[in-house]
Design a protein around this motif. Structure first.
Motif, PDB file in Angstrom:
ATOM      1  N   SER A 129      23.749 -38.224 117.349  1.00  0.00           N
ATOM      2  CA  SER A 129      24.503 -37.012 117.628  1.00  0.00           C
ATOM      3  C   SER A 129      25.802 -37.363 118.335  1.00  0.00           C
ATOM      4  N   LEU A 155      25.507 -27.025 117.139  1.00  0.00           N
ATOM      5  CA  LEU A 155      25.775 -28.244 116.390  1.00  0.00           C
ATOM      6  C   LEU A 155      24.799 -29.337 116.791  1.00  0.00           C
ATOM      7  N   GLN A 156      24.591 -29.496 118.080  1.00  0.00           N
ATOM      8  CA  GLN A 156      23.674 -30.522 118.561  1.00  0.00           C
ATOM      9  C   GLN A 156      22.253 -30.255 118.081  1.00  0.00           C
ATOM     10  N   LYS A 189      21.367 -28.613 115.315  1.00  0.00           N
ATOM     11  CA  LYS A 189      21.315 -28.889 113.874  1.00  0.00           C
ATOM     12  C   LYS A 189      21.245 -30.387 113.608  1.00  0.00           C
ATOM     13  N   GLN A 190      21.992 -31.170 114.368  1.00  0.00           N
ATOM     14  CA  GLN A 190      21.970 -32.613 114.180  1.00  0.00           C
ATOM     15  C   GLN A 190      20.625 -33.207 114.614  1.00  0.00           C
ATOM     16  N   SER A 216      18.184 -32.458 111.831  1.00  0.00           N
ATOM     17  CA  SER A 216      18.446 -33.351 110.712  1.00  0.00           C
ATOM     18  C   SER A 216      17.950 -34.764 111.012  1.00  0.00           C
ATOM     19  N   GLU A 269      23.504 -28.658 106.478  1.00  0.00           N
ATOM     20  CA  GLU A 269      23.879 -27.730 107.554  1.00  0.00           C
ATOM     21  C   GLU A 269      24.552 -28.476 108.699  1.00  0.00           C
ATOM     22  N   ALA A 270      24.009 -29.644 109.062  1.00  0.00           N
ATOM     23  CA  ALA A 270      24.600 -30.435 110.143  1.00  0.00           C
ATOM     24  C   ALA A 270      25.997 -30.916 109.760  1.00  0.00           C
ATOM     25  N   THR A 296      29.385 -29.783 111.664  1.00  0.00           N
ATOM     26  CA  THR A 296      30.280 -30.801 112.225  1.00  0.00           C
ATOM     27  C   THR A 296      31.703 -30.611 111.697  1.00  0.00           C
TER      28      THR A 296
END
Length: 110
Positions: free
Chosen positions: A3, A52-53, A55-56, A59, A83-84, A88
């Motif tokens: 991340s 964002l974090q 989603k990452q 993933s 999605e990630a 981003t």
């Protein structure tokens, strides 16, 4: 995949803000957040980075499951990875536009 915002720690004044997340940020929701006394832009920015974090992290977790053979449906990983990536790209674009606007403000004559 690591991340890029994993090591970011937010000041306590910003962490306590509640706000609007991601693409759900509508003009009405932004106006309500600002009217409620929150720092509108700061809360949107913080919540976007936190989303964002998340989603990452999702993933990354699914990628580990896929590599160990524990993932039942590869489509879940592909959706989470896309999605990630899109999140981003969105955050980077917003950052670039904010820097561009700041530089434009600096170039204005006084």
């Amino acid at each position: 995949m690591t991340s890029p915002v994993g090591g970011v720690s937010f000041p306590s004044a910003i962490t306590g803000l509640s706000g609007i997340t991601g693409a759900a940020a509508t003009p009405d929701a932004v106006a309500q957040t600002t009217a409620a006394g929150d720092n509108g832009f700061a809360s949107v920015l913080v919540s976007s980075l936190e989303e964002l974090q998340a989603k990452q992290a999702t993933s990354d977790g699914l990628a580990v499951q896929a590599s160990t053979g524990d993932l039942r449906d590869v489509h879940d990983y592909m959706i989470a990875a896309n999605e990630a990536k899109l999140a981003t790209d969105m955050v980077v674009t917003i950052k670039n536009k904010a820097v561009e606007a700041f530089n434009e403000i600096l170039r204005m004559p006084v």
